[in-house]
Design a protein around this motif. Structure first.
Motif, PDB file in Angstrom:
ATOM      1  N   LEU A  42       0.830  -1.202   0.000  1.00  0.00           N
ATOM      2  CA  LEU A  42       0.000   0.000   0.000  1.00  0.00           C
ATOM      3  C   LEU A  42       0.867   1.254   0.000  1.00  0.00           C
ATOM      4  O   LEU A  42       1.802   1.386   0.785  1.00  0.00           O
ATOM      5  N   GLY A  43       0.549   2.176  -0.906  1.00  0.00           N
ATOM      6  CA  GLY A  43       1.316   3.411  -0.996  1.00  0.00           C
ATOM      7  C   GLY A  43       2.646   3.262  -1.690  1.00  0.00           C
ATOM      8  O   GLY A  43       3.459   4.183  -1.711  1.00  0.00           O
ATOM      9  N   ARG A  44       2.879   2.117  -2.307  1.00  0.00           N
ATOM     10  CA  ARG A  44       4.139   1.846  -3.004  1.00  0.00           C
ATOM     11  C   ARG A  44       3.895   1.809  -4.507  1.00  0.00           C
ATOM     12  O   ARG A  44       2.880   1.283  -4.955  1.00  0.00           O
ATOM     13  N   THR A  45       4.822   2.361  -5.258  1.00  0.00           N
ATOM     14  CA  THR A  45       4.739   2.322  -6.721  1.00  0.00           C
ATOM     15  C   THR A  45       5.954   1.592  -7.273  1.00  0.00           C
ATOM     16  O   THR A  45       7.080   1.862  -6.856  1.00  0.00           O
ATOM     17  N   THR A  46       5.727   0.671  -8.207  1.00  0.00           N
ATOM     18  CA  THR A  46       6.833  -0.011  -8.878  1.00  0.00           C
ATOM     19  C   THR A  46       6.774   0.281 -10.380  1.00  0.00           C
ATOM     20  O   THR A  46       5.925   1.032 -10.846  1.00  0.00           O
ATOM     21  N   PHE A  47       7.654  -0.328 -11.129  1.00  0.00           N
ATOM     22  CA  PHE A  47       7.966   0.116 -12.490  1.00  0.00           C
ATOM     23  C   PHE A  47       6.801   0.121 -13.480  1.00  0.00           C
ATOM     24  O   PHE A  47       6.592   1.080 -14.209  1.00  0.00           O
ATOM     25  N   ALA A  48       6.034  -0.958 -13.532  1.00  0.00           N
ATOM     26  CA  ALA A  48       5.082  -1.142 -14.633  1.00  0.00           C
ATOM     27  C   ALA A  48       3.638  -1.101 -14.144  1.00  0.00           C
ATOM     28  O   ALA A  48       3.266  -1.849 -13.238  1.00  0.00           O
ATOM     29  N   ARG A  49       2.825  -0.266 -14.767  1.00  0.00           N
ATOM     30  CA  ARG A  49       1.426  -0.140 -14.366  1.00  0.00           C
ATOM     31  C   ARG A  49       0.593  -1.291 -14.930  1.00  0.00           C
ATOM     32  O   ARG A  49       0.697  -1.631 -16.106  1.00  0.00           O
ATOM     33  N   ILE A  50      -0.219  -1.875 -14.066  1.00  0.00           N
ATOM     34  CA  ILE A  50      -1.192  -2.875 -14.491  1.00  0.00           C
ATOM     35  C   ILE A  50      -2.483  -2.195 -14.919  1.00  0.00           C
ATOM     36  O   ILE A  50      -2.993  -2.417 -16.014  1.00  0.00           O
ATOM     37  N   CYS A  51      -3.003  -1.345 -14.039  1.00  0.00           N
ATOM     38  CA  CYS A  51      -4.242  -0.631 -14.349  1.00  0.00           C
ATOM     39  C   CYS A  51      -4.386   0.550 -13.401  1.00  0.00           C
ATOM     40  O   CYS A  51      -3.807   0.555 -12.314  1.00  0.00           O
ATOM     41  N   PRO A  52      -5.149   1.573 -13.801  1.00  0.00           N
ATOM     42  CA  PRO A  52      -5.404   2.698 -12.903  1.00  0.00           C
ATOM     43  C   PRO A  52      -6.289   2.272 -11.738  1.00  0.00           C
ATOM     44  O   PRO A  52      -6.940   1.224 -11.797  1.00  0.00           O
ATOM     45  N   LEU A  53      -6.327   3.106 -10.712  1.00  0.00           N
ATOM     46  CA  LEU A  53      -7.065   2.742  -9.507  1.00  0.00           C
ATOM     47  C   LEU A  53      -8.549   2.559  -9.782  1.00  0.00           C
ATOM     48  O   LEU A  53      -9.195   1.682  -9.202  1.00  0.00           O
ATOM     49  N   ASP A  54      -9.105   3.375 -10.678  1.00  0.00           N
ATOM     50  CA  ASP A  54     -10.551   3.275 -10.922  1.00  0.00           C
ATOM     51  C   ASP A  54     -10.945   2.043 -11.731  1.00  0.00           C
ATOM     52  O   ASP A  54     -12.132   1.791 -11.940  1.00  0.00           O
ATOM     53  N   ALA A  55      -9.959   1.262 -12.169  1.00  0.00           N
ATOM     54  CA  ALA A  55     -10.257  -0.019 -12.826  1.00  0.00           C
ATOM     55  C   ALA A  55     -10.337  -1.164 -11.829  1.00  0.00           C
ATOM     56  O   ALA A  55     -10.675  -2.287 -12.199  1.00  0.00           O
ATOM     57  N   VAL A  56     -10.024  -0.878 -10.561  1.00  0.00           N
ATOM     58  CA  VAL A  56     -10.077  -1.882  -9.496  1.00  0.00           C
ATOM     59  C   VAL A  56     -11.430  -1.798  -8.805  1.00  0.00           C
ATOM     60  O   VAL A  56     -11.877  -0.714  -8.428  1.00  0.00           O
ATOM     61  N   ASP A  57     -12.096  -2.929  -8.632  1.00  0.00           N
ATOM     62  CA  ASP A  57     -13.388  -2.954  -7.947  1.00  0.00           C
ATOM     63  C   ASP A  57     -13.242  -3.183  -6.450  1.00  0.00           C
ATOM     64  O   ASP A  57     -13.963  -2.582  -5.649  1.00  0.00           O
ATOM     65  N   VAL A  58     -12.314  -4.065  -6.072  1.00  0.00           N
ATOM     66  CA  VAL A  58     -12.157  -4.434  -4.661  1.00  0.00           C
ATOM     67  C   VAL A  58     -10.672  -4.522  -4.329  1.00  0.00           C
ATOM     68  O   VAL A  58      -9.889  -5.077  -5.103  1.00  0.00           O
TER      69      VAL A  58
END
Length: 264
Positions: A220-236
């Motif tokens: 939580l609160g950590r960012t790594t190299f490659a994005r999977i999806c933006p936050l609003d694409a996460v449901d849970v």
């Protein structure tokens, strides 16, 4: 303590402190100087630490540990998260799982769940995964239907990556995609260390009705190299601690439901 468990603990100490001496490891683990030297040489040969005079130093923070060295980290938290994720799965569901220690725990819980046992020839649950270790472990479960994507395996994580992952998933429809991540923030969303694994996870999410991120507190609160999806694409988001107020606000603004699974 097994040799692998000891190596895990030595590596954990180096990562936590950044730079650690042989004497400090001996005192912490209660083992001999000779044993610590052998362990540090083993880890250095595998390029997991850098040997220094009288000890070892951690590699860069973005370095990815092999799966076998991640297993013992946050173990109880991951088991609690896995149990909570399994409650989101109904009999007959199709569930996508990417690779990682948390999703491996999810797979184990799903495989043991009596309520997902199915009836007759119908599978209790269908698991679609790009993780070879998950597919291998669940292949003996009669009530679990395993579908493995195409792709090229990464030795670091046992995950299949590459364009064959997407082409394998093109005609599927999943109730849930459960994603293990290396980081999650409001600005960058769900992220991981390797761009190929990020793309494979993104493909799993793209054919799912709901996207569940399973992440312990260290992510939580950590960012790594490659994005999977933006936050609003996460449901849970299923995690093991109450999230900070500012983070909770960001999650609520993005429409993310938070489930906190407290380790026993």
């Amino acid at each position: 303590m097994t040799a692998q468990q000891r190596l895990n603990q030595v590596l954990e100490l180096v990562i936590q402190q950044g730079n650690v001496s042989i004497a400090e490891i001996c005192e912490s683990l209660g083992v001999s100087t000779a044993t610590v030297r052998r362990d540090l040489n083993t880890l250095a040969e595998q390029r997991l630490v850098t040997r220094t005079h009288g000890g070892a130093a951690a590699l860069g923070s973005g370095y990815e540990l092999p799966l076998q060295y991640k297993i013992a980290r946050q173990a109880e938290a991951k088991k609690a998260i896995a149990a909570a994720v399994a409650e989101l799965v109904s009999p007959g569901d199709s569930v996508g799982l990417n690779g990682g220690t948390t999703t491996t725990e999810v797979a184990r819980v799903l495989a043991r769940a009596d309520r997902l046992a199915g009836s007759g020839d119908a599978p209790g649950v269908t698991i679609v995964t790009n993780a070879l270790n998950i597919a291998y472990e669940l292949s003996v479960r009669e009530h679990v239907k395993i579908v493995v994507t195409g792709g090229v395996p990464r030795r670091q994580s046992y995950e299949l990556v590459g364009p064959l992952v997407g082409s394998s998933l093109r005609d599927f429809s999943l109730e849930l995609a459960v994603l293990g991540v290396d980081g999650i923030t409001a600005r960058f969303g769900a992220t991981t260390v390797h761009e190929g694994e990020a793309e494979a996870s993104r493909q799993l999410a793209s054919v799912a009705q709901r996207v569940v991120v399973a992440a312990d507190s260290s992510k939580l609160g950590r960012t790594t190299f490659a994005r999977i999806c933006p936050l609003d694409a996460v449901d849970v988001l299923v995690t093991d601690v109450d999230v900070e107020t500012s983070v909770a606000h960001d999650l609520a603004a993005a429409g993310v439901e938070v489930i906190v699974a407290t380790p026993r």
